[in-house]
Design an enzyme around this catalytic site. Structure first.
Site, PDB file in Angstrom:
ATOM      1  N   GLN A   1       0.805  -1.001  -0.010  1.00  0.00           N
ATOM      2  CA  GLN A   1      -0.012  -0.091   0.344  1.00  0.00           C
ATOM      3  C   GLN A   1       0.800   1.415  -0.057  1.00  0.00           C
ATOM      4  O   GLN A   1       2.112   1.054   0.598  1.00  0.00           O
ATOM      5  CB  GLN A   1      -0.983  -0.057   1.370  1.00  0.00           C
ATOM      6  CG  GLN A   1      -2.107   0.815   1.210  1.00  0.00           C
ATOM      7  CD  GLN A   1      -3.418  -0.159   0.871  1.00  0.00           C
ATOM      8  OE1 GLN A   1      -3.890  -0.687   1.413  1.00  0.00           O
ATOM      9  NE2 GLN A   1      -3.948   0.270  -0.491  1.00  0.00           N
TER      10      GLN A   1
ATOM     11  N   THR B   1      -0.502  -2.769   7.358  1.00  0.00           N
ATOM     12  CA  THR B   1      -0.641  -4.124   7.584  1.00  0.00           C
ATOM     13  C   THR B   1      -1.625  -4.649   6.333  1.00  0.00           C
ATOM     14  O   THR B   1      -2.159  -5.658   6.242  1.00  0.00           O
ATOM     15  CB  THR B   1      -1.166  -4.906   8.766  1.00  0.00           C
ATOM     16  OG1 THR B   1      -0.412  -4.099   9.793  1.00  0.00           O
ATOM     17  CG2 THR B   1      -0.904  -6.445   8.984  1.00  0.00           C
ATOM     18  N   HIS B   2      -1.300  -4.108   5.096  1.00  0.00           N
ATOM     19  CA  HIS B   2      -2.205  -4.074   3.835  1.00  0.00           C
ATOM     20  C   HIS B   2      -1.436  -4.897   2.931  1.00  0.00           C
ATOM     21  O   HIS B   2      -1.041  -4.402   1.900  1.00  0.00           O
ATOM     22  CB  HIS B   2      -2.999  -2.943   3.487  1.00  0.00           C
ATOM     23  CG  HIS B   2      -3.778  -2.115   4.449  1.00  0.00           C
ATOM     24  ND1 HIS B   2      -4.091  -0.980   4.061  1.00  0.00           N
ATOM     25  CD2 HIS B   2      -4.279  -2.759   5.410  1.00  0.00           C
ATOM     26  CE1 HIS B   2      -4.964  -0.779   5.016  1.00  0.00           C
ATOM     27  NE2 HIS B   2      -5.099  -1.524   6.096  1.00  0.00           N
ATOM     28  N   ASN B   3      -0.808  -6.087   3.401  1.00  0.00           N
ATOM     29  CA  ASN B   3       0.299  -6.872   2.408  1.00  0.00           C
ATOM     30  C   ASN B   3      -0.707  -7.776   1.368  1.00  0.00           C
ATOM     31  O   ASN B   3      -1.655  -8.256   2.216  1.00  0.00           O
ATOM     32  CB  ASN B   3       1.292  -7.723   3.244  1.00  0.00           C
ATOM     33  CG  ASN B   3       1.933  -6.809   4.381  1.00  0.00           C
ATOM     34  OD1 ASN B   3       1.001  -6.505   5.351  1.00  0.00           O
ATOM     35  ND2 ASN B   3       3.097  -6.692   4.307  1.00  0.00           N
TER      36      ASN B   3
END
Lengths: 271, 589
Positions: free
Chosen positions: B347, B515-517
């Site tokens: 992101q 934590t938008h992997n």
């Protein structure tokens, strides 16, 4: 402030402002905000603690640091967050005890860190911490090496005997890396110390720092409150109730206040 | 000696959001289901309780609810050819551990992707021509359309009690909502959150500049609500402890509040905790998964036979488990062949601050995870990219999610990093500053991928997953363009000064970003360039499925959870209505 608003007035004021807050501010809603603000008793957030500048700082039991390490930490953290006449600094706030307890416990032992080799200590910063030391080891070795640097370069004196600008010169040298330590990049030591100092100044006082919630009072953070549902749309109203620690025995009760069967109040009037 | 458990119909790897969704649906369809969670059991009562939940140090700084990297971590490098080194402490992102996963400690920002994201390659070719982007932007179609996914978005939003202002209901643009969203069949189940002063100031300035502000859609629920299963959710109290905390009020939608009670009440479902899955076992001849091997709490290796295996772990972990299990062809950046690990994306985040220098009392601690006002005027489908040289976009928002002071103490550029000047600046600005964020998309690049590390191993002796990532040129151009727009809004907000955080350095594993992997086991239309088909079913083993943002071919300029939840319900439907009756590939190649 001389007049105290009744609970009923307060609810009325909150109601007016609660509706009006969704539309542009008007003089009357501003007045309502002020009424609510003035009803907040006692004024606590924003108020410095009773503190005598220059008075000796109470030091609690040390679990990890030895006496000399503690003198170094206490002097260093006070330069990172120094005292002013009104607002004490990191030493008064108990940051030494905070750091000591952290190092004696799971954090210091490197719990929840990946500690397998091989070790590549000179990695680029983007790859993060790559030293072999747990935080406790980092402090123990780092303090010894900084003290050795100071005694070698400042006429045999200890760090804590330097005057403030010279201490700052040493800390800046660690921050920039211009001081080279034998066993670690000096910025890694400095950044760890700085981060832990900020933690100790602002973490809940149950951890040994942030004495009398001084860090929270200084910025205006009320701590462990559980709700602001009826305040969030009252703009520009200072929140002046005393902060709450998770260790405050009344904290659990304070949460529930205002959310009883009788309905919601904004809970700003009493504690 | 490996312990062998009684066979089940379905083994779920993980005990988070997608495992809760599938566990409930598949158990109700009559299948026996076991979810294997590496962490422990957690419930609102007695685990997420005040006042001890409101502890910034324990949860935010020391990561109490995040993955324990002493057991397993990733190695990381910026580029192919660099030596990857282990992520020894958490930083950039925080995968969860424990029942409920990240949907326990999330902020609750719940966004749908704009329709064109699902056919991005086709959309770009049609709108800007096939030569608009160079070959290094490996965007792809998902194999599913927004229209197909829409009912599942709607259902997931009902399950979670999402609170927001609709912007487009059945093609009719609604006042006060996001006019750039895809058409929704129904409004949100609950009205939007209150508006903080941060959001108000942002919204006023954005509207003056001709943009279209609206309240962020939120899983911090706004009124007493009962979801379609009968779960009761309470109104949000705006306590300012959402991410990374559990909610003691039953007011933030989580698996524990919304879904899990109904799975756990079904005798077909078992949540088996402290079960660390090492690999998926599979039959090389028959090309089917046969179950999973895990390490239990006592350290014993256990084989759980299963007729279906569903990977419900964190985004990284699903493709890494496939690599560790030898399933599918690993992606090789030298030849650009293979698919497992390919199209890892992230992101693209930048920020800005407006400093009122005492002229406003913002009270940043009166907060909620998804309390914010946003504009979507610069998301991918909202503006014309002609001449800009990049694809993608994102939303700009003023969130009021935290005033927790260890991490939140904004100061203007030029402030000393420590000492008296720093202390006085923190005091001056803490309660008089508004923070803006740009939440941007992430384009895949051939050099950004997940593999296995050649050197470092986890606590079980398996190779660590290896992440190779840097911000691609496309995203740097995009971030520059949109951060300038954000700075323009910040300027218009009437502060004394602003600060702007540009994206101008290499990606670093150290500071928390998001934590938008996403990606690594992507869905698509072609087995050569994707790992799973449009139903999230493996192209290689028809009884293996992959959930979560692992399957995103590229990441949109939105938070992923709404799409993750919708895709899980979409896949559950395909399993129940098509696959169980006639097991085999649901898409022929």
């Amino acid at each position: 402030m001389t007049e105290k608003l009744s609970r009923r007035d307060l609810l009325k004021a909150a109601g007016v402002a609660g509706v009006a807050a969704t539309v542009p501010e008007t003089a009357s809603t501003e007045a309502a905000h002020q009424q609510v603000a003035q009803a907040n008793l006692p004024p606590a957030v924003g108020q410095p603690p009773a503190y005598v500048p220059g008075a000796p700082v109470e030091r609690g039991v040390l679990f990890f640091l030895n006496d000399e390490e503690a003198r170094f930490i206490e002097a260093a953290v006070e330069r990172l967050i120094p005292a002013e006449p009104e607002w004490p600094g990191a030493a008064w706030a108990g940051v030494l005890n905070f750091i000591d307890r952290q190092l004696a416990a799971a954090y210091g032992a490197g719990a929840r860190m990946y500690l397998k080799g091989p070790w590549i200590p000179d990695a680029p910063p983007q790859q993060g911490y790559q030293l072999r030391y747990t935080p406790a080891q980092l402090y123990r070795i780092g303090i010894a090496e900084v003290r050795a640097h100071v005694t070698a370069n400042y006429g045999g004196r200890e760090f804590w005997d330097l005057n403030a600008p010279v201490m700052d010169e040493v800390l800046s040298g660690l921050e920039s890396g211009s001081i080279q330590l034998p066993s670690m990049p000096s910025p890694v030591f400095f950044e760890t110390l700085l981060a832990n100092t900020v933690e100790g100044f602002f973490a809940d006082p149950v951890y040994g720092g942030n004495r009398e919630m001084v860090g929270w009072r200084m910025v205006g953070f009320p701590g462990a409150y559980a709700q602001y549902v009826d305040l969030v749309e009252l703009y520009n109203v200072p929140f002046t109730r005393p902060p709450i620690s998770i260790g405050d025995t009344g904290a659990r009760h304070a949460y529930l206040e205002g959310h009883t069967q009788a309905g919601h109040t904004h809970g700003a009037q009493k504690r | 000696m490996v312990l062998r458990m009684k066979p089940v119909d379905v083994a779920l790897v993980g005990g988070g959001l997608t495992a809760a969704i599938l566990g409930k649906e598949l158990a109700e369809a009559g299948l026996t289901v076991v979810a294997l969670e590496r962490g422990g059991m957690r419930q609102t009562v007695p685990d997420f309780q005040s006042p001890t939940m409101h502890d910034e140090l324990k949860f935010d700084v020391r990561h109490a609810y995040a993955q324990d990297v002493s057991v397993q971590t990733l190695s990381f490098r910026n580029f192919v050819g660099q030596q990857a080194l282990p992520m020894r402490q958490l930083g950039s992102f925080l995968p969860a551990e424990g029942v409920g996963g990240g949907a326990v400690h999330w902020n609750g920002q719940t966004w749908r992707f704009q329709p064109e994201w699902f056919a991005l390659r086709s959309w770009v070719n049609e709108r800007y021509g096939p030569d608009f982007l160079d070959d290094d932007v490996t965007i792809q179609d998902w194999g599913i359309t927004y229209e197909e996914l829409e009912p599942y978005y709607t259902f997931f939003e009902k399950v979670m009690g999402i609170s927001g202002a609709p912007g487009n209901v059945k093609g009719q643009i609604q006042v006060g909502g996001n006019p750039f969203e895809g058409p929704r069949s129904e409004p949100y189940p609950n009205p939007p959150m209150k508006q903080s002063q941060s959001g108000y100031l942002f919204g006023q300035a954005a509207a003056q500049l001709g943009y279209h502000p609206f309240p962020v859609p939120s899983a911090n629920v706004t009124r007493h609500y009962t979801n379609p299963f009968g779960a009761k959710i309470n109104p949000c109290m705006y306590c300012g402890f959402c991410d990374p905390f559990g909610c003691e009020h039953y007011a933030k939608a989580s698996p524990q509040v919304c879904i899990l009670p109904f799975a756990l009440a079904n005798k077909n479902f078992e949540m088996r905790t402290h079960a660390y899955v090492l690999r998926v076992e599979w039959d090389r001849q028959a090309k089917v998964a046969t179950g999973v091997t895990y390490v239990d709490a006592q350290g014993r290796e256990v084989f759980q036979p299963a007729n279906m295996v569903v990977l419900c772990a964190f985004a990284h972990h699903n493709p890494i488990l496939m690599l560790q299990s030898g399933i599918g062809q690993p992606y090789d950046p030298a030849t650009r062949t293979g698919m497992v690990g390919r199209n890892y994306t992230y992101q693209t985040m930048t920020g800005a601050e407006v400093f009122y220098d005492g002229g406003k009392v913002i009270n940043p601690f009166m907060a909620a995870g998804a309390l914010g006002t946003a504009i979507d005027d610069f998301n991918n489908g909202s503006f014309d990219h002609t001449g800009l040289g990049f694809i993608g976009g994102g939303y700009i928002a003023a969130y009021q999610t935290t005033g927790r002071p260890i991490y939140y103490h904004p100061v203007p550029e030029g402030t000393p990093r420590w000492g008296l000047g720093w202390k006085q600046a923190v005091r001056r600005h803490y309660n008089s500053t508004v923070s803006l964020s740009f939440h941007g998309s992430s384009a895949p690049h051939p050099n950004n991928y997940l593999g296995l590390d050649p050197t470092y191993t986890d606590a079980f002796g398996q190779p660590l997953g290896m992440l190779t990532y840097d911000f691609p040129y496309n995203d740097r151009l995009m971030a520059r363009y949109i951060t300038e727009k954000m700075a323009g809004i910040a300027q218009a907000m009437g502060g004394k000064q602003i600060g702007v955080g540009w994206l101008d350095d290499h990606y670093s594993i150290v500071p928390y970003q998001t934590t938008h992997n996403t990606g690594g086991a992507i869905m698509g239309t072609d087995p050569k360039t994707s790992v799973v088909n449009r139903y999230l079913q493996s192209w290689d083993l028809h009884n293996l499925w992959v959930m979560g943002s692992s399957v995103f071919p590229q990441n949109a300029g939105y938070n992923p959870t709404d799409t993750v939840g919708a895709l899980a319900y979409w896949a559950a439907d395909a399993m129940i209505k098509q696959y169980i009756k006639n097991p085999g590939p649901l898409v022929q190649t």
